[in-house]
Write a protein that holds these residues in place. Structure first.
Motif, PDB file in Angstrom:
ATOM      1  N   GLU A  60      38.487  -6.823 -19.811  1.00 41.98           N
ATOM      2  CA  GLU A  60      37.822  -5.721 -20.494  1.00 41.98           C
ATOM      3  C   GLU A  60      38.178  -5.767 -21.979  1.00 41.98           C
ATOM      4  N   LYS A  61      37.175  -6.006 -22.807  1.00 43.94           N
ATOM      5  CA  LYS A  61      37.380  -6.098 -24.252  1.00 43.94           C
ATOM      6  C   LYS A  61      36.170  -5.515 -24.977  1.00 43.94           C
ATOM      7  N   PRO A  62      36.375  -4.921 -26.133  1.00 37.52           N
ATOM      8  CA  PRO A  62      35.229  -4.495 -26.938  1.00 37.52           C
ATOM      9  C   PRO A  62      34.464  -5.707 -27.456  1.00 37.52           C
ATOM     10  N   LEU A  63      33.133  -5.584 -27.482  1.00 36.57           N
ATOM     11  CA  LEU A  63      32.269  -6.675 -27.912  1.00 36.57           C
ATOM     12  C   LEU A  63      31.415  -6.232 -29.097  1.00 36.57           C
ATOM     13  N   ILE A  64      31.167  -7.183 -30.007  1.00 37.02           N
ATOM     14  CA  ILE A  64      30.165  -6.960 -31.045  1.00 37.02           C
ATOM     15  C   ILE A  64      29.236  -8.164 -31.054  1.00 37.02           C
TER      16      ILE A  64
END
Length: 283
Positions: A60-64
């Motif tokens: 689970e990681k923030p994505l851009i």
């Protein structure tokens, strides 16, 4: 899945360029998983596609998003965030920055004093080449040839002595094969389709036979086309090559430069010419 722990620190002011699977989700390295799990942010071509990969491995990681239509604002955002955060760059599939918009980001960050760290892994071009059966000693990767000036590009490519690797869309494959046939219908080619996926297919035939095979089919999937080098050149004896080398030595050329020129001119592998040149210099 429990990600193994490596003795590797995620370094600040460093962009991690992480290769991801080209089809089979199992084709990702343990180090790549470790990096993806431990960076603060992941920049990706398609956030939905990358989210599926991360979900598969429980990450689970923030994505851009970062893709071919990303504007200057996204470049500066990633630059600024690298000052305080750790970031990985991934593409939809395979190695980022190879025939991929990530190359511009990497160049931009290098110019701004940041470090780039490659995390190697799958590549459609190299995977297809390794299973092609064509000469792998020398090859040229062309990426997507595009539409503009395609006929002229094909003519130039077919003159090259080394294996050529091309990406092509399934909709344009038949047209590209047709152009090759107009020039050299008997040239050996390999169409690698859906490499590492469920319906993986390697068609190893002449250009004419490949065109006949695909002409009436609805071509689908990712396509890598490999074209054998032009080997219809004259056969040169070792004595003839040595004579040509000596002429260039007399003109003041180095062995390295003479080898490079003759390899291109004669269509002979560089290593063969270099060995002959070494024998001359030892006499």
């Amino acid at each position: 899945m429990d990600i193994p722990v490596f003795e590797e620190n995620i370094e600040p002011r460093t962009l991690y360029v992480v290769a991801t699977p080209i089809g089979n989700l199992a084709d990702i390295t343990l180090r790549a998983l470790y990096i993806l799990e431990n960076v603060d942010l992941i920049a990706c071509e398609d956030t939905r596609r990358t989210a599926l990969l991360l979900q598969y491995y429980g990450i689970e990681k923030p994505l851009i998003s970062f893709h071919s239509h990303s504007g200057k604002k996204r470049f500066t955002e990633i630059r600024d965030r690298l000052e305080t955060e750790t970031i990985a760059l991934v593409s939809d599939a395979g190695s980022p920055c190879v025939s991929d918009p990530g190359a511009e980001l990497v160049a931009y960050l290098i110019q701004n004093g940041f470090s780039i760290r490659p995390i190697p892994g799958p590549s459609a071009a190299i995977s297809a080449l390794s299973a092609s059966g064509l000469d792998t000693r020398e090859f040229t990767f062309r990426g997507f040839l595009g539409k503009k000036g395609l006929r002229q590009r094909v003519k130039e490519i077919l003159k090259c002595p080394e294996t050529q690797i091309v990406y092509e869309s399934p909709q344009r494959l038949v047209n590209l094969l047709r152009l090759i046939c107009e020039i050299d219908p008997n040239r050996d080619v390999v169409v690698a389709r859906e490499v590492t996926k469920l319906y993986e297919e390697f068609i190893r035939k002449t250009a004419k036979e490949c065109l006949e095979y695909f002409a009436d089919k609805e071509v689908k999937g990712e396509i890598t086309l490999l074209i054998a080098g032009d080997h219809k050149k004259a056969v040169y004896t070792e004595e003839e090559v040595a004579k040509l080398l000596k002429e260039r030595f007399d003109q003041g050329q180095s062995l390295r430069d003479a080898t490079k020129e003759l390899a291109k001119e004669l269509g002979i592998p560089k290593n063969s010419i270099y060995e002959i040149g070494l024998n001359i210099t030892r006499q």
